[in-house]
Design an enzyme around this catalytic site. Structure first.
Site, PDB file in Angstrom:
ATOM      1  N   SER A 198     -35.232 -54.731 -19.151  1.00 55.42           N
ATOM      2  CA  SER A 198     -35.367 -54.672 -20.612  1.00 55.42           C
ATOM      3  C   SER A 198     -34.585 -53.487 -21.157  1.00 55.42           C
ATOM      4  CB  SER A 198     -36.850 -54.543 -20.958  1.00 55.42           C
ATOM      5  OG  SER A 198     -36.992 -54.264 -22.336  1.00 55.42           O
ATOM      6  N   GLY A 199     -33.802 -53.726 -22.210  1.00 55.46           N
ATOM      7  CA  GLY A 199     -32.908 -52.707 -22.757  1.00 55.46           C
ATOM      8  C   GLY A 199     -33.576 -51.415 -23.196  1.00 55.46           C
ATOM      9  N   CYS A 323     -49.646 -51.365 -24.948  1.00 59.65           N
ATOM     10  CA  CYS A 323     -50.286 -52.619 -25.349  1.00 59.65           C
ATOM     11  C   CYS A 323     -51.791 -52.462 -25.440  1.00 59.65           C
ATOM     12  CB  CYS A 323     -49.957 -53.713 -24.341  1.00 59.65           C
ATOM     13  SG  CYS A 323     -48.336 -53.538 -23.645  1.00 59.65           S
TER      14      CYS A 323
HETATM   15  C1  PLP Z   1     -42.103 -52.648 -21.308  1.00 56.22           C
HETATM   16  C2  PLP Z   1     -42.423 -53.488 -20.120  1.00 56.22           C
HETATM   17  C3  PLP Z   1     -42.367 -54.890 -20.187  1.00 56.22           C
HETATM   18  C4  PLP Z   1     -42.104 -55.610 -21.484  1.00 56.22           C
HETATM   19  O1  PLP Z   1     -40.771 -55.483 -21.870  1.00 56.22           O
HETATM   20  P1  PLP Z   1     -40.381 -55.825 -23.403  1.00 56.22           P
HETATM   21  O2  PLP Z   1     -38.886 -55.727 -23.405  1.00 56.22           O
HETATM   22  O3  PLP Z   1     -41.024 -54.784 -24.220  1.00 56.22           O
HETATM   23  O4  PLP Z   1     -40.873 -57.201 -23.667  1.00 56.22           O
HETATM   24  C5  PLP Z   1     -42.625 -55.618 -19.048  1.00 56.22           C
HETATM   25  N1  PLP Z   1     -42.906 -55.002 -17.895  1.00 56.22           N
HETATM   26  C6  PLP Z   1     -42.965 -53.671 -17.770  1.00 56.22           C
HETATM   27  C7  PLP Z   1     -43.256 -53.054 -16.463  1.00 56.22           C
HETATM   28  C8  PLP Z   1     -42.723 -52.865 -18.885  1.00 56.22           C
HETATM   29  O5  PLP Z   1     -42.796 -51.546 -18.770  1.00 56.22           O
END
Ligand code: PLP
Length: 395
Positions: A198-199, A323
């Site tokens: 994820s970016g 979350c």
């Molecule tokens: C932040 C996170 C995600 C979710 O990524 P998003 O791009 O925010 O949807 C999933 N898994 C882990 C381990 C993360 O830290």
């Protein structure tokens, strides 16, 4: 403001911002269009794909752009489940410390009739590969284990788990959202079939991610529509975010070693300082953890109160995962590694980056120390502990 919540999101870095601005100014075409503006955008899209692939040792055609880590996790797990289902395999394996993007996808599949095993994790927060091996059955379709935990920062033995899944012919996915850009990733050496990133966890923009799927794995669509991403993920590509993510990942991977060395020095200084606070405990293994992750429990206080008072003092931290903060449930990860409810409530996560300094770390230590003392002095539970009416859980 001292920013120490990089596991929730990182600031968008300068290289990503430049790349995104250029893309918005000059590469506004739709990559699916055959005219010149479209083709220029298409070129930038494919170059970003190639650069991301190179950072994780993948082939360009194995990278699919999606909206973020959550979507990548959903698509990987749903794809493996559907592939398994077709061959009569309806058993899925994961762990109790995964991100909700994984756990809630598995919950949904369980409601659809899949059998899900969540392997328990010992107190140090490191998954035991032997426990994964024991859970594998004839009808196992997928093993999914995160590469690094977002709350306690523990780094998992992914290569070992990958090797045993490979040997048993079971698909293996890893959520590498916290790991990418911070610890080395080579999909070949790790023997992973699918990997999520994820970016916004490595100084890129949010709302963009990538799913690596090894050649030969038939991904199942989660988003239906046009034929983008070789038909596996519909929707006009978010090019500014994609080029921003590629630039950020390249930058992070190019400086990984020196960044990790610097940030882990700060981390260890912070851990040492916070350990001095009486009746406090570090969550997760002391060594096998992300360079920037610090997570503590303090007996007799509420993590949320600590968080708010720290914010008041100019320190941005987290009481667990982004979350769950806002809800009163303690972290599922802390409960999973055996912290009792009342202790798990008193948790604090501080996640550092290259932008933090030693002076900031010392300021954090002092602020946490004073705030914990302040909160304890107002806490009836703490008074009972001090008065000997109750005994300490954390010695
Ligand atoms: C932040 C996170 C995600 C979710 O990524 P998003 O791009 O925010 O949807 C999933 N898994 C882990 C381990 C993360 O830290």
């Amino acid at each position: 403001m001292i920013y120490a919540d990089n596991a929730a999101t990182t600031k968008t870095g300068a290289v990503a911002q430049v790349a995104m601005n250029v893309s918005m100014e000059l590469l506004w075409g739709n990559p699916s269009s055959l005219h010149t503006p479209g083709q220029k955008a298409k070129e930038a899209l494919e170059s970003a794909r190639e650069r991301i692939a190179r950072c994780i040792g993948a082939d360009t055609r194995e990278i699919y752009f999606v909206s973020g880590g959550s979507e990548a996790d959903n698509q990987a797990i749903i794809s493996a489940a559907r592939l398994g289902e077709r061959r009569g395999k309806k058993h899925l394996i994961s762990t109790t410390i995964e991100h909700h993007a994984v756990l809630h996808t598995l919950d949904q599949l369980r409601r659809e009739g899949f059998d899900v095993t969540l392997v328990e994790v010992p107190e140090n927060g490191i998954v035991d590969p032997a426990a994964i091996a024991d859970a594998i059955r004839e009808d196992t379709a997928l093993v999914t284990v995160m590469m690094a935990n977002n709350e306690i920062g523990t780094i998992q033995p992914i290569a070992e788990i990958g090797a045993l899944c490979h040997e048993k012919g079971v698909l293996f996915h890893t959520d590498a959202v916290q790991a990418a850009g911070h610890v080395p990733i080579d999909v070949g050496a790790l023997k992973v079939d699918m990997l999520s990133l994820s970016g916004h966890k490595f100084y890129g923009p949010r709302g963009i991610g990538a799913l690596y799927a090894k050649k030969g794995i038939a991904l199942v669509n989660v988003i239906h529509g046009g034929a983008q991403e070789r038909g596996k993920r519909a929707g006009t590509e978010n090019l500014p975010a994609i080029v921003g993510m590629a630039a950020a990942l390249e930058e992070a991977c190019g400086h990984m070693r020196e960044n990790a060395r610097y940030v882990s020095t700060l981390r260890d200084r912070l851990i040492e300082g916070l350990s001095e606070i009486p009746h406090s405990i570090l969550n997760g293994d002391g060594e096998r953890r992300l360079p920037g992750n610090v997570n503590f429990c303090f007996e007799g206080i509420e993590g949320e109160s600590l968080l708010l008072l720290l914010d008041h003092r100019g320190i941005a931290a987290s009481s667990g995962s982004a979350c769950t903060s806002g809800s009163l449930d303690p972290s599922h990860v802390l409960l999973a590694i055996g912290r009792p409810h009342e202790i798990a409530h008193g948790s604090l996560r501080l996640t550092l980056s290259e932008e933090n300094t030693e002076e900031e770390v010392d300021e954090i230590i002092q602020a946490v120390d004073e705030t914990v003392t302040y909160l304890r002095n107002m806490s009836p539970i703490w008074m009972e502990l001090v008065g000997g009416e109750k005994s300490y859980v954390i010695q």
